[in-house]
Design an enzyme around this catalytic site. Structure first.
Site, PDB file in Angstrom:
ATOM      1  N   PRO A   2       0.802  -1.211   0.000  1.00  0.00           N
ATOM      2  CA  PRO A   2       0.000   0.000   0.000  1.00  0.00           C
ATOM      3  C   PRO A   2       0.844   1.274   0.000  1.00  0.00           C
ATOM      4  CG  PRO A   2       0.062  -0.932   2.190  1.00  0.00           C
ATOM      5  CD  PRO A   2       0.783  -1.903   1.304  1.00  0.00           C
ATOM      6  N   GLU A   3       0.258   2.354  -0.532  1.00  0.00           N
ATOM      7  CA  GLU A   3       0.928   3.639  -0.596  1.00  0.00           C
ATOM      8  C   GLU A   3       0.337   4.570   0.475  1.00  0.00           C
ATOM      9  OE1 GLU A   3       1.011   5.026  -4.683  1.00  0.00           O
ATOM     10  OE2 GLU A   3       1.082   2.971  -5.435  1.00  0.00           O
TER      11      GLU A   3
END
Length: 282
Positions: A2-3
């Protein structure tokens, strides 16, 4: 993945679920993800009896502020936290690598199919002076992240702008999805060398980064693979993606088919019409 938006969403979800809880026990099934201290037994002992007072995000890292320690957690590719309110609800599977049990009987499980995630514990106040946090660049959603600051962070590199933005020492939190989307909004070709990105384009790029990330945070991030927040819910920003994952589909602005190339080993999506590669002036 995830970012930044996904980690921000996980942070807010965990604050709702575990803030104020006291850790009674820590069981580690995959010691290799524990990086500091290197002894996983010491890691567990230092967390026992500690209460979670706050949860912060630094780039793509989660920081859990305890009584005397800070737990720094990176989810990497597929890490996720799953909360169980009662022991009767608990289901441990082969991908559960750490279990935090709280004094009220609830549990927080760290799951990671690929086992790439990391955990560090530091005495409170030391985390920002130690790896991995000490090397991180500025936060893109803060007011101080301006075109002038980005220009200063890019001055020592001539890499493609996409690769520079993926560098967490330049600016934190950006990954493949949101770099592609921000560059599209700013109409910048991803292969453009940083020294060929004009001041005018930097002035467009910084708001594009902030707007892209801000909208993604509001929508709970993007679920394009396995991402879920701590309550098992998907993000919804993938419904607004203009270029990422849309190879061959018409551009939302001009109708030109979206193109995908490899850049630094990463799949990179852009519109060849809206993001034309400009030649250096003689």
């Amino acid at each position: 993945m995830p970012e930044l938006p996904e980690v921000e969403t996980v942070k807010e979800t965990l604050k709702q679920l575990v803030l104020g809880k006291t850790i009674r026990d820590v069981v580690i099934f995959w010691p290799k993800l524990i990086k500091e201290p290197p002894d996983s037994h010491e890691f567990a002992e230092r967390l026992k009896g500690q209460t979670i007072h706050n949860i912060r995000r630094r780039g793509k890292f989660l920081c859990l502020d305890l009584d005397e320690e800070v737990l720094v957690s990176h989810l990497r590719m597929e890490g996720k936290y799953v909360y169980f309110n009662h022991r009767a609800d608990v289901t441990k599977d082969a991908h559960t690598h750490v279990i935090f049990t709280f004094t009220d009987g609830s549990e927080l499980h760290y799951k990671d199919v690929r086992k790439f995630g990391t955990m560090h514990v530091f005495p409170k106040g030391e985390e920002e002076r130690r790896l991995p946090l000490v090397q991180l660049g500025p936060e893109p959603l803060e007011e101080r992240f301006t075109a002038a600051l980005l220009k200063q962070r890019l001055k020592n590199t001539t890499r493609a702008i996409k690769l520079a933005l993926l560098d967490q020492t330049v600016v934190v939190g950006l990954g493949n999805i949101y770099v592609d989307e921000a560059l599209f909004r700013a109409r910048i070709h991803p292969e453009t060398p940083t020294d060929q990105v004009s001041q005018a384009k930097l002035n467009q790029l910084v708001p594009a980064i902030k707007e892209t990330l801000g909208e993604a945070v509001e929508m709970g991030g993007s679920t394009v693979r396995t991402y879920r927040n701590g309550q098992g819910r998907m993000g919804m920003f993938q419904q607004k993606l203009a270029v990422y994952g849309r190879e061959g589909e018409p551009c939302v602005e001009c109708g030109t088919p979206i193109k995908k190339i490899k850049l630094g080993g990463r799949g990179t999506h852009f519109c060849p019409n809206c993001q034309k590669r400009r030649k250096r002036r003689a």
